[in-house]
Design an enzyme around this catalytic site. Sequence first.
Site, PDB file in Angstrom:
ATOM      1  N   HIS A 240       0.823  -1.216   0.000  1.00  0.00           N
ATOM      2  CA  HIS A 240       0.000   0.000   0.000  1.00  0.00           C
ATOM      3  C   HIS A 240       0.852   1.259   0.000  1.00  0.00           C
ATOM      4  CE1 HIS A 240      -3.223  -2.615   1.767  1.00  0.00           C
ATOM      5  NE2 HIS A 240      -3.803  -2.035   0.750  1.00  0.00           N
TER       6      HIS A 240
ATOM      7  N   GLU B   5      -0.845 -13.812 -14.948  1.00  0.00           N
ATOM      8  CA  GLU B   5      -0.504 -13.584 -13.539  1.00  0.00           C
ATOM      9  C   GLU B   5      -0.078 -14.874 -12.841  1.00  0.00           C
ATOM     10  OE1 GLU B   5      -3.014 -10.123 -11.904  1.00  0.00           O
ATOM     11  OE2 GLU B   5      -4.479 -11.504 -12.768  1.00  0.00           O
TER      12      GLU B   5
ATOM     13  N   ASP C  29       1.165 -10.019  -9.423  1.00  0.00           N
ATOM     14  CA  ASP C  29       0.736 -11.371  -9.066  1.00  0.00           C
ATOM     15  C   ASP C  29       1.648 -12.430  -9.665  1.00  0.00           C
ATOM     16  OD1 ASP C  29      -1.465 -11.326  -7.255  1.00  0.00           O
ATOM     17  OD2 ASP C  29      -2.620 -10.325  -8.818  1.00  0.00           O
TER      18      ASP C  29
ATOM     19  N   CYS D 141       1.386  -4.681 -17.215  1.00  0.00           N
ATOM     20  CA  CYS D 141       0.565  -3.702 -16.496  1.00  0.00           C
ATOM     21  C   CYS D 141       0.781  -3.780 -14.984  1.00  0.00           C
ATOM     22  CB  CYS D 141      -0.908  -3.857 -16.835  1.00  0.00           C
ATOM     23  SG  CYS D 141      -1.609  -5.412 -16.264  1.00  0.00           S
TER      24      CYS D 141
HETATM   25  C1  PEP Z   1      -0.859  -7.452 -11.250  1.00  0.00           C
HETATM   26  O1  PEP Z   1      -1.123  -8.446 -10.563  1.00  0.00           O
HETATM   27  O2  PEP Z   1       0.292  -7.182 -11.652  1.00  0.00           O
HETATM   28  C2  PEP Z   1      -1.927  -6.518 -11.615  1.00  0.00           C
HETATM   29  C3  PEP Z   1      -1.690  -5.522 -12.446  1.00  0.00           C
HETATM   30  O3  PEP Z   1      -3.146  -6.702 -11.027  1.00  0.00           O
HETATM   31  P1  PEP Z   1      -3.497  -6.215  -9.530  1.00  0.00           P
HETATM   32  O4  PEP Z   1      -2.311  -5.454  -9.010  1.00  0.00           O
HETATM   33  O5  PEP Z   1      -4.724  -5.393  -9.652  1.00  0.00           O
HETATM   34  O6  PEP Z   1      -3.708  -7.521  -8.852  1.00  0.00           O
HETATM   35 MG    MG Z   2      -3.185  -9.035 -10.266  1.00  0.00          MG
END
Ligand code: PEP
Ligand code: MG
Length: 530
Positions: free
Chosen positions: A186, A407, A431, A478
């Site tokens: 966070h 992921e 992830d 992402c």
């Molecule tokens: C990720 O897991 O990298 C992702 C972009 O999704 P989130 O952070 O929303 O789980």
């Molecule tokens: Mg994710």
Amino acid sequence: MPDTPQRLAGLGVSQGRAAGPVVRMAGPPSLPAPRPVADRDAEAASVARALEAVAADLTKRAGAADGEAAEILEALAMIADDPMLREDAEKRARDGLDAAHALDAAFAGHRDALAGLGGYLAERAADLDDLRHRAVAHALDLPMPGLPAPGHPYVLVAEDLSPADTAGLGPDVLALVTERGGPTSHTAILARGRGLPAVVACAGVTGVPDGTVVAVDGVTGEISVGITAEEAERIVALDRAERARLAASEGPGRTADGHPVKLLLNIGSAADLVPGAEGVGLFRTEFLFLDRKQPPSFEEQVAAYAEVLARSPDVIVRTLDAGTDKPLPFLGLPDEPNPALGLRGLRVDRVVDGVLDTQLEAIARAAESTGTQAWVMAPMVTTVEEASEFARRARAKGIARVGLMIEVPAAALRARLLLREVDFLSIGTNDLAQYTFAADRQHPALADLLDPRQPALLQLIAMCAEAGAEAGKPVGVCGEAAGDPRLAPLLVGLGVTSLSMAPVSVPAVREELAGVTLEECRARARAALA
Ligand code: PEP
Ligand code: MG
């Protein structure tokens, strides 16, 4: 004149440089052994002063906050001001306890009484603990726990920060440095959102005394302890110049030799959009509906998606990614012993009927009503069968371009086959690192395993990018790694075609890429994999 500055190393998670005096966030005070009391009236007066000081501090903070934060702080100040609580604590002091123990005992009594009432009042019992810590710290002449308010700009140093702490950060905070925390914690995400330089997992930083002037580098993660005032001024000026340079940066993402790399935004709602972006690479739709007890209606969803589609080119909408750290109460999911390995992301569709199809239909309707093309992707896809079923259902609703998030290592290993089913892939490195290294993405002691430079993670990214190049289909990143200017060339060298990140990160990534050729990116990728 201080000696040569000492250097501490952490993980830079939010770019920018800052320099200023350290103020540490104190933890809850522990009670020393009871002290014999000579003057009981003086002890009772000290109890009253501690409660008054706590109430006054909270009232002052409420004045500086707004909205819900101000209301919460005012309510806490009223509890600290409660005459029943004060009289109880004063009586205990007159009966012979020292001020700290008298306060501790009075708070414990009130806490038990509240907890016994159940329901809403029982939930307020935790607030009393916070007040107890503050009052006892005052009585013991220790720094107040919670966010400091020294009245001047400072570098906030803490063991770790809770979401509530981070939400309450005032404008005096120059940078954040925490002893614990990971790159996807966070602290990291919030600091990036606010453009505050931040370093996490910095061993030893809580040992730096208050008032020591430090320099913080949010990119390299280096902390220089004990710098001179001139050095601090030089760093502040450098940061100002760098921010001005980045503010002037614009245009599409390209390497120095013109190889295009789309720089896209990660958003949670239309409010996060910024002008001039090339598109949205990750629209986290679950952020619209956190805390909801009732599912959002079809019409409400159409309106929320249409607002983003109408205001940005090329939007990739991610279907709801519920579970573990992002609970969606309206789904009514059961408690699980191991939620990160349970029903989350696309897997929720196994047990909750209708939600995915309604969302796909709402996205298709939003695209139709805005005259745009919707790109849609599913989170937490694991097998080719899941991919093919998702693609079938999305296309049946009229979704133009269907994609998948990578992921889970199993999906990365099968990227070639997945790309026969869909039009694009987007790698969620947050992830993917968690599941590749079996390391909880929130775990403060495992930050090294979650470092996106880990070769095993890079190898999985390379496999996906190669599969994309073979199929002639886009493969982007992402996860938070995409917004790190030091990693961007490496990811491009591995072959990814777009990088999607917090809007605040785009200029630095754009400038970094503009300074390297594609061949240099590839050389960095080869070196990192080796
Ligand atoms: C990720 O897991 O990298 C992702 C972009 O999704 P989130 O952070 O929303 O789980
Ligand atoms: Mg994710």
